[in-house]
Write an enzyme that holds these catalytic residues in place. Structure first.
Site: not given
Length: 496
Positions: A219, A222, A252, A278-279
């Site tokens: 993404d 990021e 992400d 997802e981070r």
């Protein structure tokens, strides 16, 4: 001769971890009920949520992580707690009488290992976990402790899954995901947040073995902003991970199977693999819990159309400098894995996160090697063939990247089914799976009102929805909820 007396260890009963908060909420609920106030239902829901929480809370602010605890209720608890302590009381959540916790009076020789998980309401580690460690089925590493399955434990888990008719995905050694059916959410009842009812059906796409490559999509969020975000791309380049940066409306990181010899080199065909990450850094996790993004993002991830969801939690600095206590964050992460069905991976820093993404990328490249990939319309599940036994050329049904990203948009146009599902969910007691069952019978408010008009008596209207089967156990919706919905849609005046 008398039979010998058999002695056995008596298991201690679980102790309420937050007796003061439970007592005060019970008092407020009873007082509101005696005065006929509707706040009694607010206190009741908060009380039910608090009784499920297994860890002690030191303040009302810490209760913000729990469901049905808003700013006002947390403030009331903090004020009551201050009054209690000012009057000479001792706030010890693990002690039902307000006295000092027995753990404080324990001799030094009996202090437990802080790295071992503790059973709720008890100062002893989980007996089952000790047994798994002793049998070499679970491995303990790091400090604080982290637990993972050994090869023997993974083999046993595979046997148990096979005996239950389930299946495990073995990609490398870290792609296992908690199994179990997710309860349907309102969007699932309305074609899983699909495109509008008048959308044009896209032609099906098929990519054979050797006609695609697996690419990691990062993404754009990021890669911008302060901190260590640009460092992530440098680490991926250092690890030789094939990646691209683009705008993702949910998650992400995702992986796409990109066509290697497209007709239009500027727009190659792409299918999204069934994994999404997802981070969250710990400081971002704290802020997302406080402002409500935490639940909203998980809700959208469960409706994105991808089945294997990974929640990557990255440590950042000292736990003591965060806006929420460590126990609250650990409970939020545990709920994400146990209740929401996500696979949670914890990493020490951004380098370890990049290494994990590289491991996932190579694992997916190995797993999908030799597979034939086909596109499927939004809102439909994968082919049964993709979950069948081994075959020389297995088939996987996947979403196209354009359908995936368009369907995950936050503020896109909603169909009548979407709005109707959200309307039903506002009624107390109507969960996602119940809304899905109602929409399967009556897809729009007009169809439900027509069914009510066809009823001969008001009693028949009240019982119209009571026999609708809901959830995996196919239980009836019930007469109480059916009566509530009939009052909502059949009453012309204000509800009493």
């Amino acid at each position: 001769m008398a039979a010998p007396v058999r002695l056995a260890r008596k298991r201690p009963l679980p102790v309420c971890p937050n007796p003061l908060f439970v007592r005060w909420l019970t008092e407020w609920r009873d007082e509101a009920a005696s005065r006929g106030r509707r706040t009694q239902f607010v206190f009741q829901k908060a009380l039910r949520s608090l009784r499920r929480y297994p860890l002690p809370l030191r303040s009302g602010k810490e209760a913000k992580i729990l469901q049905h605890f808003g700013d006002g209720l947390c403030r009331m608890l903090d004020q009551r707690l201050q009054q209690h302590e000012a009057s000479g009381g001792d706030h010890a959540p693990c002690s039902p009488s307000g006295t000092k916790s027995p753990a404080r009076e324990r001799p030094p020789a009996e202090v437990q290992d802080p790295s071992m998980p503790v059973a709720p309401g008890s100062a002893r580690p989980w007996p089952a976990l000790r047994s798994l460690l002793h049998r070499n089925l679970v491995l303990r590493t790091h400090q604080p402790a982290r637990y993972s399955l050994t090869p023997e434990g993974l083999e046993l888990a595979q046997k148990l899954a096979d005996s239950e008719g389930l299946s495990l995905l073995n990609v490398g050694s870290r792609l296992e995901e908690p199994l179990g059916e997710e309860p349907e959410v309102p969007g699932a009842a309305s074609a899983e947040l699909g495109t509008s009812e008048g959308s044009v059906q896209q032609p099906l796409l098929e990519l054979g073995p050797g006609e695609y490559r697996v690419v990691l999509c990062v993404d754009v969020g990021e890669t911008k902003g302060a901190g260590h975000r640009p460092e992530l791309l440098r680490e991926l380049q250092r690890l030789h991970v094939t990646h691209t940066v683009r705008k993702l409306h949910v998650g992400d990181f995702v992986w796409v199977a990109q066509e290697t010899s497209p007709r239009d080199p500027a727009r190659p065909a792409e299918l999204v693999l069934d994994h999404i990450v997802e981070r969250k850094r710990l400081d971002d996790l704290c802020s997302s819990i406080i402002d409500g993004r935490f639940r909203e993002q998980k809700f959208r991830l469960k409706r994105c159309g991808l089945g294997r969801r990974v929640y990557l939690v990255e440590e950042h600095g000292s736990m003591h400098n965060l806006s929420l206590p460590e126990s609250t964050l650990l409970q939020a992460v545990t709920n994400t894995q146990v209740i929401d069905g996500f696979f949670v991976k914890r990493t020490a820093d951004i380098k370890e996160s990049a290494a994990y993404l590289a491991l996932l990328t190579r694992g997916l490249q190995r797993f999908y090697r030799g597979h034939t990939l086909r596109s499927r319309p939004w809102g439909t599940s994968g082919d049964p063939e993709s979950k069948a036994g081994p075959s020389p050329n297995p088939v996987c049904s996947l979403l196209t990247f354009s359908d995936f990203n368009a369907g995950a948009m936050k503020n896109k146009a909603q169909s009548v089914r979407d709005v109707f599902a959200r309307q039903l969910m506002q009624v107390r007691g109507v969960s996602g799976e119940k809304a899905a069952a109602l929409l399967a019978r009556y897809s729009t408010p007009a169809s439900l009102l027509a069914a009510y008009d066809a009823c001969a008596t008001p009693k028949e209207q009240e019982m119209l929805l009571s026999t609708i089967k809901c959830g995996p156990l196919q239980r009836n919706l019930g007469p109480v909820l059916s009566r509530t919905l009939s009052q909502l849609y059949c009453s012309y005046g204000p509800l009493t």
